[in-house]
Design an enzyme around this catalytic site. Structure first.
Site, PDB file in Angstrom:
ATOM      1  N   GLU A 100      58.868  17.339  15.617  1.00  0.00           N
ATOM      2  CA  GLU A 100      58.061  16.428  16.425  1.00  0.00           C
ATOM      3  C   GLU A 100      56.969  15.778  15.575  1.00  0.00           C
ATOM      4  O   GLU A 100      56.433  16.401  14.659  1.00  0.00           O
ATOM      5  CB  GLU A 100      57.379  17.199  17.553  1.00  0.00           C
ATOM      6  CG  GLU A 100      58.335  17.856  18.505  1.00  0.00           C
ATOM      7  CD  GLU A 100      57.625  18.735  19.528  1.00  0.00           C
ATOM      8  OE1 GLU A 100      58.294  19.195  20.450  1.00  0.00           O
ATOM      9  OE2 GLU A 100      56.400  18.954  19.396  1.00  0.00           O
ATOM     10  N   CYS A 113      49.885  13.328  13.679  1.00  0.00           N
ATOM     11  CA  CYS A 113      50.035  14.788  13.558  1.00  0.00           C
ATOM     12  C   CYS A 113      51.472  15.072  13.119  1.00  0.00           C
ATOM     13  O   CYS A 113      52.422  14.747  13.836  1.00  0.00           O
ATOM     14  CB  CYS A 113      49.729  15.419  14.916  1.00  0.00           C
ATOM     15  SG  CYS A 113      49.943  17.193  14.915  1.00  0.00           S
ATOM     16  N   CYS A 120      58.515  27.598  13.943  1.00  0.00           N
ATOM     17  CA  CYS A 120      57.436  28.306  13.251  1.00  0.00           C
ATOM     18  C   CYS A 120      57.611  29.801  13.471  1.00  0.00           C
ATOM     19  O   CYS A 120      57.982  30.239  14.564  1.00  0.00           O
ATOM     20  CB  CYS A 120      56.067  27.854  13.784  1.00  0.00           C
ATOM     21  SG  CYS A 120      54.697  28.639  12.909  1.00  0.00           S
ATOM     22  N   CYS A 124      52.161  32.488  17.377  1.00  0.00           N
ATOM     23  CA  CYS A 124      50.893  32.452  18.127  1.00  0.00           C
ATOM     24  C   CYS A 124      51.237  32.367  19.617  1.00  0.00           C
ATOM     25  O   CYS A 124      52.050  31.534  20.016  1.00  0.00           O
ATOM     26  CB  CYS A 124      50.044  31.255  17.703  1.00  0.00           C
ATOM     27  SG  CYS A 124      49.681  31.241  15.952  1.00  0.00           S
ATOM     28  N   CYS A 127      51.148  29.080  21.801  1.00  0.00           N
ATOM     29  CA  CYS A 127      51.782  27.889  21.229  1.00  0.00           C
ATOM     30  C   CYS A 127      53.277  27.851  21.555  1.00  0.00           C
ATOM     31  O   CYS A 127      54.004  28.818  21.301  1.00  0.00           O
ATOM     32  CB  CYS A 127      51.558  27.904  19.717  1.00  0.00           C
ATOM     33  SG  CYS A 127      52.478  26.652  18.831  1.00  0.00           S
ATOM     34  N   SER A 211      45.889  22.328   8.792  1.00  0.00           N
ATOM     35  CA  SER A 211      45.486  23.413   9.684  1.00  0.00           C
ATOM     36  C   SER A 211      46.358  24.643   9.438  1.00  0.00           C
ATOM     37  O   SER A 211      47.583  24.554   9.436  1.00  0.00           O
ATOM     38  CB  SER A 211      45.642  22.951  11.139  1.00  0.00           C
ATOM     39  OG  SER A 211      45.378  24.022  12.006  1.00  0.00           O
ATOM     40  N   SER A 233      42.959  27.804  12.460  1.00  0.00           N
ATOM     41  CA  SER A 233      43.257  28.192  13.840  1.00  0.00           C
ATOM     42  C   SER A 233      42.645  29.571  14.036  1.00  0.00           C
ATOM     43  O   SER A 233      43.297  30.578  13.757  1.00  0.00           O
ATOM     44  CB  SER A 233      44.777  28.296  14.028  1.00  0.00           C
ATOM     45  OG  SER A 233      45.288  27.113  14.502  1.00  0.00           O
ATOM     46  N   HIS A 235      40.399  30.919  16.944  1.00  0.00           N
ATOM     47  CA  HIS A 235      40.644  31.302  18.350  1.00  0.00           C
ATOM     48  C   HIS A 235      40.033  32.630  18.791  1.00  0.00           C
ATOM     49  O   HIS A 235      40.238  33.051  19.939  1.00  0.00           O
ATOM     50  CB  HIS A 235      42.148  31.305  18.675  1.00  0.00           C
ATOM     51  CG  HIS A 235      42.837  30.052  18.224  1.00  0.00           C
ATOM     52  ND1 HIS A 235      42.392  28.804  18.564  1.00  0.00           N
ATOM     53  CD2 HIS A 235      43.917  29.858  17.419  1.00  0.00           C
ATOM     54  CE1 HIS A 235      43.182  27.889  18.009  1.00  0.00           C
ATOM     55  NE2 HIS A 235      44.098  28.500  17.296  1.00  0.00           N
ATOM     56  N   CYS A 356      51.975  20.661  20.686  1.00  0.00           N
ATOM     57  CA  CYS A 356      52.902  21.133  19.665  1.00  0.00           C
ATOM     58  C   CYS A 356      54.087  21.918  20.227  1.00  0.00           C
ATOM     59  O   CYS A 356      53.905  22.935  20.887  1.00  0.00           O
ATOM     60  CB  CYS A 356      52.104  22.004  18.694  1.00  0.00           C
ATOM     61  SG  CYS A 356      53.076  22.809  17.456  1.00  0.00           S
TER      62      CYS A 356
HETATM   63  S1  SF4 Z   1      49.811  27.445  16.347  1.00  0.00           S
HETATM   64 FE1  SF4 Z   1      50.690  26.707  14.420  1.00  0.00          FE
HETATM   65  S2  SF4 Z   1      50.991  28.598  13.226  1.00  0.00           S
HETATM   66 FE2  SF4 Z   1      50.748  29.250  15.362  1.00  0.00          FE
HETATM   67  S3  SF4 Z   1      52.857  29.367  16.173  1.00  0.00           S
HETATM   68 FE3  SF4 Z   1      52.051  27.311  16.650  1.00  0.00          FE
HETATM   69  S4  SF4 Z   1      52.773  26.034  14.969  1.00  0.00           S
HETATM   70 FE4  SF4 Z   1      52.926  28.159  14.300  1.00  0.00          FE
END
Ligand code: SF4
Length: 366
Positions: A100, A113, A120, A124, A127, A211, A233, A235, A356
């Protein structure tokens, strides 16, 4: 004479977007540096889609390019525009993998972006991409493609000569799309050198932000290799809470990340590091966490700013969106009063699943 084209059977030609300017000169065995710069200019300042358009290049060289290299773009599966102007592309790579790209237009800037991996592996828990798992790293040319493709779709090439910030639609690049950039380190750094090259796309280091979820040892490598903006990141202000949100917290502690950030800040002459903070209801949204965040950046003397991002629910996620906007504002105000910028970033492009990984997750059948 029309140049002869052919694609060798069962062979995918190497993308010309794989090379730095120096490599282009060597690879094409060009004795003169200005010829490499001419090719480079056609690729990155004019956006040509065929070698025929490189009219000041000798026919002999164009023939070689046609026979051995490719400048084709990836295939666009979806091209969506939100009511707020955010644009998102879902593209298919040569092997069928999907990534994307998101373009966010604002009054004073246009941010692209981009992704660095297909899927990935960091997992996380807030996400959507993290729920997909990692398929593979993107190649250098696939990362560069994302900007080329966005420029094609935004009809941007005609604006390039106006210079950054002067009529251009894409002014900033953020590596915040799918993937953990520091887990694809070599390809990412090389792609950034291509994106950064002043003879071509010329995005300065100050307009590029990477990032990371906090691969601490790689932050030291980055400090050595390239001086772009860094975003973490984060958090959470404590390892205890971070482990509830991000599996990577089991591998690298906040202490290790902050020490690396301190070194990185020094390498960029103390440019501010951005700490991304997704606010999740009843997990990390109390004012006590804001106090800990301020203490944390003070302790490590890191020049910091925070981006506060209210969590956006997606189907399958167990976290909840914060329901009290006043609570978010109090959190932001506490950090701002401590003299650290802390804008609240409301999510854009919700109607086109711009966050994302959401679009890819929703289109698994393509
Ligand atoms: S926030 Fe970034 S590092 Fe974490 S799972 Fe999503 S894409 Fe991957």
């Amino acid at each position: 004479m029309v140049l002869r084209r052919y694609l060798r059977k069962n062979e995918i030609m190497e993308s010309l977007f794989n090379f730095t300017l120096e490599e282009l000169q060597t690879t094409l065995s060009l004795s003169k540096n200005f010829v490499a710069k001419q090719v480079w200019n056609w690729l990155y300042c004019c956006g040509v889609k065929s070698f025929d358009e490189m009219t000041n290049i000798s026919k002999q060289l164009r023939q070689k390019l046609v026979e051995q290299y490719s400048i084709k773009r990836p295939f666009i599966l979806k091209d969506l525009t939100s009511i707020d102007g955010t644009r998102k592309w879902l593209v298919k790579l040569n092997d069928g993998e999907k990534i994307e790209i998101v373009y966010i237009p604002e009054e004073d800037r246009g941010t692209l972006c981009i992704s660095t991996q297909a899927g990935c592996g960091m997992g996380c828990r807030f996400c959507s991409t993290g729920s997909q798992g990692l398929t593979r790293n993107l190649e250098v040319f696939e990362i560069v493609w994302e900007i080329i493709l966005a420029r094609d779709c935004l009809d941007e090439w005609k604006n390039i000569s106006k210079g950054i910030g002067n009529g251009r639609k894409i002014t900033n690049i953020v590596l915040m799309g799918m993937g953990e950039p520091l887990n694809n380190y070599d390809n990412v750094v090389k792609a950034l050198k291509i994106i950064n090259d002043e003879n071509g796309m010329a995005f300065s280091n100050r307009r590029i932000t990477l990032s990371t979820c906090g691969i601490a040892p790689k932050i030291y490598d980055l400090a050595r290799d390239i001086k772009i903006n860094l975003a973490i990141s984060l958090h959470a202000a404590t390892d205890e809470i971070r482990k509830k949100i991000m599996p990577i917290a089991e591998s690298f502690s906040i202490d290790e990340i902050m020490k690396a950030c301190s070194v990185y800040a020094k390498s960029t002459n103390y440019r501010r590091i951005t700490f991304e903070y997704i606010m999740i209801k009843d997990i990390n949204d109390s004012i006590a966490e804001a106090e800990k965040l301020v203490k944390l950046v003070k302790k490590y003397n890191v020049p910091a700013k925070f981006n506060l991002i209210p969590f956006n629910y997606w189907v399958g996620c167990t976290f909840k969106e914060p329901s009290d906007i006043k609570k978010i504002m109090r959190f932001a105000a506490y950090i701002t009063n401590a003299r650290y910028p802390c804008p609240i970033r409301l999510s854009k492009g919700g109607d086109i699943m711009a966050a994302c990984g959401q679009l890819k997750t929703s289109t698994r059948d393509f």
